[in-house]
Design a protein around this motif. Sequence first.
Motif, PDB file in Angstrom:
ATOM      1  N   ALA A  67       0.839  -1.198   0.000  1.00 48.21           N
ATOM      2  CA  ALA A  67       0.000   0.000   0.000  1.00 48.21           C
ATOM      3  C   ALA A  67       0.865   1.236   0.000  1.00 48.21           C
ATOM      4  CB  ALA A  67      -0.895   0.006   1.247  1.00 48.21           C
ATOM      5  N   CYS A  68       0.399   2.273  -0.647  1.00 44.27           N
ATOM      6  CA  CYS A  68       1.172   3.504  -0.751  1.00 44.27           C
ATOM      7  C   CYS A  68       1.065   4.356   0.495  1.00 44.27           C
ATOM      8  CB  CYS A  68       0.680   4.322  -1.933  1.00 44.27           C
ATOM      9  SG  CYS A  68       1.469   3.880  -3.456  1.00 44.27           S
TER      10      CYS A  68
ATOM     11  N   LEU B 199       5.501  -4.080   2.931  1.00 45.03           N
ATOM     12  CA  LEU B 199       5.913  -4.472   1.590  1.00 45.03           C
ATOM     13  C   LEU B 199       5.073  -5.632   1.068  1.00 45.03           C
ATOM     14  CD1 LEU B 199       9.756  -4.433   2.299  1.00 45.03           C
ATOM     15  CD2 LEU B 199       8.410  -2.608   1.251  1.00 45.03           C
ATOM     16  N   GLY B 200       5.028  -5.775  -0.246  1.00 44.07           N
ATOM     17  CA  GLY B 200       4.219  -6.842  -0.820  1.00 44.07           C
ATOM     18  C   GLY B 200       4.702  -7.276  -2.189  1.00 44.07           C
ATOM     19  N   GLU B 201       3.809  -7.720  -3.043  1.00 41.62           N
ATOM     20  CA  GLU B 201       4.160  -8.285  -4.341  1.00 41.62           C
ATOM     21  C   GLU B 201       4.527  -7.202  -5.360  1.00 41.62           C
ATOM     22  OE1 GLU B 201       4.480 -11.494  -5.047  1.00 41.62           O
ATOM     23  OE2 GLU B 201       4.005 -11.932  -2.946  1.00 41.62           O
ATOM     24  N   MET B 202       5.469  -7.534  -6.230  1.00 42.20           N
ATOM     25  CA  MET B 202       5.857  -6.614  -7.282  1.00 42.20           C
ATOM     26  C   MET B 202       4.863  -6.689  -8.442  1.00 42.20           C
ATOM     27  SD  MET B 202       9.757  -6.108  -6.976  1.00 42.20           S
ATOM     28  CE  MET B 202      10.710  -6.580  -5.516  1.00 42.20           C
ATOM     29  N   GLU B 203       4.729  -5.589  -9.154  1.00 43.29           N
ATOM     30  CA  GLU B 203       3.697  -5.482 -10.174  1.00 43.29           C
ATOM     31  C   GLU B 203       4.140  -5.963 -11.562  1.00 43.29           C
ATOM     32  OE1 GLU B 203       3.195  -2.383  -6.991  1.00 43.29           O
ATOM     33  OE2 GLU B 203       4.820  -2.982  -8.341  1.00 43.29           O
ATOM     34  N   GLY B 204       5.453  -6.072 -11.773  1.00 46.64           N
ATOM     35  CA  GLY B 204       5.940  -6.563 -13.059  1.00 46.64           C
ATOM     36  C   GLY B 204       6.475  -5.496 -14.000  1.00 46.64           C
ATOM     37  N   THR B 205       6.110  -4.234 -13.766  1.00 50.37           N
ATOM     38  CA  THR B 205       6.640  -3.132 -14.571  1.00 50.37           C
ATOM     39  C   THR B 205       6.846  -1.918 -13.675  1.00 50.37           C
ATOM     40  OG1 THR B 205       4.456  -2.268 -15.159  1.00 50.37           O
ATOM     41  CG2 THR B 205       5.442  -3.886 -16.667  1.00 50.37           C
ATOM     42  N   VAL B 206       7.709  -1.019 -14.109  1.00 50.15           N
ATOM     43  CA  VAL B 206       7.896   0.246 -13.404  1.00 50.15           C
ATOM     44  C   VAL B 206       8.266   1.298 -14.438  1.00 50.15           C
ATOM     45  CG1 VAL B 206      10.355  -0.179 -12.889  1.00 50.15           C
ATOM     46  CG2 VAL B 206       9.017   1.416 -11.465  1.00 50.15           C
TER      47      VAL B 206
ATOM     48  N   GLY C 159      32.365  29.563  -1.477  1.00 46.17           N
ATOM     49  CA  GLY C 159      31.523  28.384  -1.582  1.00 46.17           C
ATOM     50  C   GLY C 159      30.914  28.315  -2.974  1.00 46.17           C
ATOM     51  N   ALA C 160      29.955  27.435  -3.180  1.00 45.31           N
ATOM     52  CA  ALA C 160      29.378  27.268  -4.505  1.00 45.31           C
ATOM     53  C   ALA C 160      28.001  26.629  -4.408  1.00 45.31           C
ATOM     54  CB  ALA C 160      30.289  26.380  -5.374  1.00 45.31           C
ATOM     55  N   THR C 161      27.250  26.766  -5.473  1.00 41.69           N
ATOM     56  CA  THR C 161      26.009  26.007  -5.571  1.00 41.69           C
ATOM     57  C   THR C 161      26.357  24.600  -6.044  1.00 41.69           C
ATOM     58  OG1 THR C 161      25.611  26.688  -7.864  1.00 41.69           O
ATOM     59  CG2 THR C 161      24.665  28.062  -6.104  1.00 41.69           C
ATOM     60  N   GLY C 162      25.383  23.725  -6.047  1.00 40.04           N
ATOM     61  CA  GLY C 162      25.623  22.354  -6.490  1.00 40.04           C
ATOM     62  C   GLY C 162      24.315  21.595  -6.544  1.00 40.04           C
ATOM     63  N   TRP C 163      24.412  20.314  -6.760  1.00 39.06           N
ATOM     64  CA  TRP C 163      23.204  19.508  -6.866  1.00 39.06           C
ATOM     65  C   TRP C 163      23.329  18.221  -6.069  1.00 39.06           C
ATOM     66  CZ3 TRP C 163      27.063  19.549 -10.432  1.00 39.06           C
ATOM     67  CH2 TRP C 163      27.616  18.310 -10.765  1.00 39.06           C
ATOM     68  N   SER C 164      22.215  17.764  -5.574  1.00 38.91           N
ATOM     69  CA  SER C 164      22.088  16.439  -4.974  1.00 38.91           C
ATOM     70  C   SER C 164      20.727  15.932  -5.423  1.00 38.91           C
ATOM     71  CB  SER C 164      22.143  16.526  -3.442  1.00 38.91           C
ATOM     72  OG  SER C 164      21.812  15.273  -2.864  1.00 38.91           O
ATOM     73  N   ASP C 165      20.742  15.058  -6.412  1.00 40.00           N
ATOM     74  CA  ASP C 165      19.495  14.573  -6.991  1.00 40.00           C
ATOM     75  C   ASP C 165      18.835  13.520  -6.105  1.00 40.00           C
ATOM     76  OD1 ASP C 165      19.984  16.278  -9.048  1.00 40.00           O
ATOM     77  OD2 ASP C 165      20.644  14.745 -10.467  1.00 40.00           O
ATOM     78  N   THR C 166      17.526  13.424  -6.223  1.00 36.86           N
ATOM     79  CA  THR C 166      16.734  12.555  -5.350  1.00 36.86           C
ATOM     80  C   THR C 166      15.816  11.663  -6.168  1.00 36.86           C
ATOM     81  OG1 THR C 166      16.713  14.288  -3.647  1.00 36.86           O
ATOM     82  CG2 THR C 166      15.104  12.504  -3.424  1.00 36.86           C
ATOM     83  N   TRP C 167      15.821  10.372  -5.859  1.00 39.05           N
ATOM     84  CA  TRP C 167      14.871   9.438  -6.454  1.00 39.05           C
ATOM     85  C   TRP C 167      13.589   9.492  -5.638  1.00 39.05           C
ATOM     86  CZ3 TRP C 167      15.432   7.334 -11.087  1.00 39.05           C
ATOM     87  CH2 TRP C 167      16.719   7.203 -11.616  1.00 39.05           C
ATOM     88  N   MET C 168      12.469   9.793  -6.295  1.00 41.15           N
ATOM     89  CA  MET C 168      11.196   9.993  -5.609  1.00 41.15           C
ATOM     90  C   MET C 168      10.126   9.086  -6.224  1.00 41.15           C
ATOM     91  SD  MET C 168      11.419  14.199  -5.501  1.00 41.15           S
ATOM     92  CE  MET C 168      10.689  14.466  -3.892  1.00 41.15           C
ATOM     93  N   ILE C 169       9.120   8.746  -5.417  1.00 39.79           N
ATOM     94  CA  ILE C 169       8.039   7.874  -5.862  1.00 39.79           C
ATOM     95  C   ILE C 169       6.771   8.695  -6.056  1.00 39.79           C
ATOM     96  CG2 ILE C 169       6.572   5.907  -5.245  1.00 39.79           C
ATOM     97  CD1 ILE C 169       8.900   4.730  -3.719  1.00 39.79           C
ATOM     98  N   ALA C 170       6.121   8.518  -7.195  1.00 39.00           N
ATOM     99  CA  ALA C 170       4.909   9.261  -7.510  1.00 39.00           C
ATOM    100  C   ALA C 170       3.808   8.942  -6.509  1.00 39.00           C
ATOM    101  CB  ALA C 170       4.443   8.934  -8.923  1.00 39.00           C
ATOM    102  N   SER C 171       3.047   9.944  -6.140  1.00 37.78           N
ATOM    103  CA  SER C 171       1.948   9.728  -5.208  1.00 37.78           C
ATOM    104  C   SER C 171       0.871   8.842  -5.825  1.00 37.78           C
ATOM    105  CB  SER C 171       1.351  11.077  -4.791  1.00 37.78           C
ATOM    106  OG  SER C 171       0.970  11.826  -5.924  1.00 37.78           O
ATOM    107  N   ALA C 172       0.787   8.856  -7.149  1.00 38.21           N
ATOM    108  CA  ALA C 172      -0.208   8.034  -7.841  1.00 38.21           C
ATOM    109  C   ALA C 172       0.454   6.865  -8.562  1.00 38.21           C
ATOM    110  CB  ALA C 172      -0.995   8.887  -8.832  1.00 38.21           C
ATOM    111  N   ALA C 173       1.573   6.383  -8.026  1.00 38.98           N
ATOM    112  CA  ALA C 173       2.316   5.299  -8.680  1.00 38.98           C
ATOM    113  C   ALA C 173       1.444   4.067  -8.898  1.00 38.98           C
ATOM    114  CB  ALA C 173       3.532   4.932  -7.841  1.00 38.98           C
ATOM    115  N   LYS C 174       1.469   3.559 -10.124  1.00 43.24           N
ATOM    116  CA  LYS C 174       0.729   2.339 -10.437  1.00 43.24           C
ATOM    117  C   LYS C 174       1.509   1.100  -9.990  1.00 43.24           C
ATOM    118  CE  LYS C 174      -1.488   4.478 -14.475  1.00 43.24           C
ATOM    119  NZ  LYS C 174      -0.795   5.796 -14.352  1.00 43.24           N
ATOM    120  N   SER C 175       2.813   1.259  -9.847  1.00 39.96           N
ATOM    121  CA  SER C 175       3.667   0.139  -9.429  1.00 39.96           C
ATOM    122  C   SER C 175       4.542   0.580  -8.255  1.00 39.96           C
ATOM    123  CB  SER C 175       4.539  -0.335 -10.593  1.00 39.96           C
ATOM    124  OG  SER C 175       3.765  -0.773 -11.686  1.00 39.96           O
ATOM    125  N   PRO C 176       3.941   0.882  -7.112  1.00 40.61           N
ATOM    126  CA  PRO C 176       4.728   1.368  -5.972  1.00 40.61           C
ATOM    127  C   PRO C 176       5.703   0.337  -5.433  1.00 40.61           C
ATOM    128  CG  PRO C 176       2.480   0.887  -5.307  1.00 40.61           C
ATOM    129  CD  PRO C 176       2.500   0.812  -6.799  1.00 40.61           C
TER     130      PRO C 176
END
Length: 393
Positions: free
Chosen positions: A26-27, A44-51, A289-306
């Motif tokens: 469940a999300c 956690l539970g079963e995988m959906e087969g696609t992402v 100093g300097a600017t920079g980046w730190s990227d983030t992997w995020m999960i959609a709130s409406a993910a079909k394959s959470p």
Amino acid sequence: MRHITRGARGAAVATLAIGAVVALTACGTSSGGSAGPTEAADELGEMEGTVSILAWPGYVEDGSNDPAVDWVSGFEEQTGCMVESKTYGTSDEAVSLMKTGDYDVVAASGDATLRLIAGGDVAPVNTDLIPSYAGIFDFLKDQAWNSVDGVSYGVPHGYGANLLLYNTEVVTPAPTSWDIVFDKASEYTGKVTAYDSPIYIADAAVYLMTHQPELGIENPYALDEEQFQAAVDLLKAQRPHISEYWSDYLKEISAFETGDSVAGTTWQVIQNVLEGESAPTAVVLPEEGATGWSDTWMIASAAKSPNCAYAWLDWIASPETNAAATAYFGEAPSSQEACNFRDDCEAYHAGDAEYASQIWYWTTPIAECVDGRTDVECVDYSTWTEAWSEIKG
């Protein structure tokens, strides 16, 4: 933000492995609106087969671009989740695409993450369900661009600084300050380059934090009207000296090789390429100093394959996979363990907390000042975008 791969060069093939991850059933609890879940998953539970994954170029490689570069196939074999991916060119594009509801996962930079969170497009993430999260550098966790009120919204991927690149034969003595592209830009007029994005306004703010302390800037992404105008004015003064604004790293490499550019913002991977081609260039993290980046992997709130989404976050953060992905892209990995599978971590200052503390990681400017001030309203990203068009002319 980045227009194209920040460093699709020199990636080594890694033997990818992932621990068993059972995916989510469940999300989390939903408020019932379009904003999606308001709490992270707790089981956690079963995988959906696609992402379905939305990411920067070079983040989701399956061997189709280069047979030697593939960290997707191992994931599919281990989890049974077949990957469908789409690349984007700017953070604005990513934010727009996420609103379609077509993607389960997005790799977002800091100038997009808070917009995605505020828009209800991404869900909180239970990091206890992601074994690889434990090994991630502490200085990348629970930060303003990936968490809100102590709630995590994703898993850090890689990071880097926007450095000062200069021609060692033209710019002497070796610079220690950003002043050569701002207050002293006239000395190199027509050969100064800068990153082509509204978020570059923060670079001017970083400079002003040191050189105009009376402005009271505490965070370059939290600018009130006066502070913002000062940064805009600085960039307008810089504009006549700019040779070009760049977003494609190959164009910056070419400009420094030909001498069309002699000073400006850059990424470590660009210097690595120039050094490999014996160009007379060097980089420095200036004293401001300097600017920079730190990227983030995020999960959609409406993910079909959470479930598969959680599995991907664990996979991409696992040491061998993260090493392969960040090396191919040209950035520091997110964990010390990943450096066991790379030979260039020192060049990227991976794990150097002191070095990392000098980086102001891209964070979406919003009206609610991210520096904690409540007595003023800060200038939001839409105004930054308008100002950037005005600056460039």
